[in-house]
Design a protein around this motif. Structure first.
Motif, PDB file in Angstrom:
ATOM      1  N   LEU A  60     -24.359  12.199 -39.225  1.00  0.00           N
ATOM      2  CA  LEU A  60     -24.428  12.793 -40.558  1.00  0.00           C
ATOM      3  C   LEU A  60     -25.602  13.762 -40.626  1.00  0.00           C
ATOM      4  O   LEU A  60     -25.482  14.875 -41.125  1.00  0.00           O
ATOM      5  N   VAL A  61     -26.727  13.327 -40.096  1.00  0.00           N
ATOM      6  CA  VAL A  61     -27.921  14.170 -39.981  1.00  0.00           C
ATOM      7  C   VAL A  61     -28.128  14.420 -38.495  1.00  0.00           C
ATOM      8  O   VAL A  61     -28.276  13.470 -37.725  1.00  0.00           O
ATOM      9  N   PRO A  62     -28.113  15.685 -38.062  1.00  0.00           N
ATOM     10  CA  PRO A  62     -28.280  15.970 -36.630  1.00  0.00           C
ATOM     11  C   PRO A  62     -29.559  15.370 -36.063  1.00  0.00           C
ATOM     12  O   PRO A  62     -30.590  15.324 -36.739  1.00  0.00           O
ATOM     13  N   GLU A  63     -29.457  14.905 -34.829  1.00  0.00           N
ATOM     14  CA  GLU A  63     -30.611  14.292 -34.175  1.00  0.00           C
ATOM     15  C   GLU A  63     -31.761  15.278 -34.021  1.00  0.00           C
ATOM     16  O   GLU A  63     -32.928  14.931 -34.156  1.00  0.00           O
ATOM     17  N   HIS A  64     -31.431  16.530 -33.712  1.00  0.00           N
ATOM     18  CA  HIS A  64     -32.449  17.573 -33.545  1.00  0.00           C
ATOM     19  C   HIS A  64     -32.363  18.519 -34.734  1.00  0.00           C
ATOM     20  O   HIS A  64     -31.676  19.536 -34.681  1.00  0.00           O
ATOM     21  N   LEU A  65     -33.065  18.164 -35.789  1.00  0.00           N
ATOM     22  CA  LEU A  65     -33.055  18.955 -37.016  1.00  0.00           C
ATOM     23  C   LEU A  65     -33.775  20.279 -36.828  1.00  0.00           C
ATOM     24  O   LEU A  65     -34.807  20.341 -36.165  1.00  0.00           O
ATOM     25  N   THR A  66     -33.227  21.319 -37.446  1.00  0.00           N
ATOM     26  CA  THR A  66     -33.911  22.607 -37.479  1.00  0.00           C
ATOM     27  C   THR A  66     -34.511  22.859 -38.853  1.00  0.00           C
ATOM     28  O   THR A  66     -35.466  23.595 -38.984  1.00  0.00           O
ATOM     29  N   GLY A  67     -33.904  22.247 -39.872  1.00  0.00           N
ATOM     30  CA  GLY A  67     -34.374  22.452 -41.232  1.00  0.00           C
ATOM     31  C   GLY A  67     -33.856  23.729 -41.860  1.00  0.00           C
ATOM     32  O   GLY A  67     -34.288  24.102 -42.947  1.00  0.00           O
ATOM     33  N   SER A  68     -32.913  24.381 -41.194  1.00  0.00           N
ATOM     34  CA  SER A  68     -32.378  25.634 -41.739  1.00  0.00           C
ATOM     35  C   SER A  68     -31.599  25.353 -43.023  1.00  0.00           C
ATOM     36  O   SER A  68     -31.042  24.265 -43.199  1.00  0.00           O
ATOM     37  N   PRO A  69     -31.549  26.324 -43.928  1.00  0.00           N
ATOM     38  CA  PRO A  69     -30.770  26.142 -45.160  1.00  0.00           C
ATOM     39  C   PRO A  69     -29.310  25.793 -44.876  1.00  0.00           C
ATOM     40  O   PRO A  69     -28.727  24.963 -45.576  1.00  0.00           O
ATOM     41  N   GLU A  70     -28.721  26.377 -43.845  1.00  0.00           N
ATOM     42  CA  GLU A  70     -27.330  26.090 -43.490  1.00  0.00           C
ATOM     43  C   GLU A  70     -27.163  24.630 -43.080  1.00  0.00           C
ATOM     44  O   GLU A  70     -26.210  23.962 -43.476  1.00  0.00           O
ATOM     45  N   GLU A  71     -28.091  24.139 -42.285  1.00  0.00           N
ATOM     46  CA  GLU A  71     -28.037  22.757 -41.830  1.00  0.00           C
ATOM     47  C   GLU A  71     -28.178  21.789 -43.007  1.00  0.00           C
ATOM     48  O   GLU A  71     -27.417  20.824 -43.118  1.00  0.00           O
ATOM     49  N   LEU A  72     -29.120  22.053 -43.889  1.00  0.00           N
ATOM     50  CA  LEU A  72     -29.325  21.188 -45.047  1.00  0.00           C
ATOM     51  C   LEU A  72     -28.127  21.255 -45.996  1.00  0.00           C
ATOM     52  O   LEU A  72     -27.738  20.230 -46.570  1.00  0.00           O
ATOM     53  N   ASN A  73     -27.522  22.425 -46.139  1.00  0.00           N
ATOM     54  CA  ASN A  73     -26.309  22.549 -46.953  1.00  0.00           C
ATOM     55  C   ASN A  73     -25.158  21.755 -46.354  1.00  0.00           C
ATOM     56  O   ASN A  73     -24.382  21.128 -47.075  1.00  0.00           O
ATOM     57  N   THR A  74     -25.033  21.776 -45.034  1.00  0.00           N
ATOM     58  CA  THR A  74     -23.984  21.009 -44.358  1.00  0.00           C
ATOM     59  C   THR A  74     -24.170  19.514 -44.601  1.00  0.00           C
ATOM     60  O   THR A  74     -23.200  18.800 -44.870  1.00  0.00           O
TER      61      THR A  74
END
Length: 127
Positions: free
Chosen positions: A68-82
């Protein structure tokens, strides 16, 4: 409780954020670190949380699963929106894993002991 959790002993931790939501890069990183620390404890069998949950969805004719939350977070707005979209996509997450307003989350820690052993001196002595 045994009907819901089987013979495992669950501990529930609720975390509330007053001034922002749980969909925050730094908060999610801290949640991942908490999960790692909990799993390293001798009595912990498993942890179910925002950052350990597997998300399953349909993609065309396939079923796709991943964290659900990627193991290697980038913190990008796209990632948080996903992440937000995934949380909103399944009713299973609402009010069990996260609050409706996304300001709180719950972690369930399953101990590697049976209900009847949970208060024994041997179990309490494990550090």
């Amino acid at each position: 409780m045994a009907k819901i959790f089987g013979d495992s002993v669950p501990l529930l931790i609720g975390i509330q954020r007053r001034y922002s939501t749980i969909i925050d890069y730094k908060f999610l990183e801290k949640m991942q670190e908490l999960d790692k620390q909990l799993l390293a404890l001798p009595l912990v069998k498993s942890v179910v949380s925002l950052t350990t949950t597997t998300h399953i969805e349909a993609a065309g004719d396939s079923i796709v699963s991943g964290k659900l939350v990627p193991e290697h977070l980038t913190g990008s707005p796209e990632e948080l929106n996903t992440i937000t979209e995934r949380l909103r996509s399944l009713d299973t997450y609402n009010r069990s894993l996260v609050s409706d307003d996304l300001k709180a989350t719950q972690t369930i820690i399953f101990l590697n002991v049976k209900q009847e052993e949970s208060g024994s001196p041997e179990t309490i002595a494990v550090s």
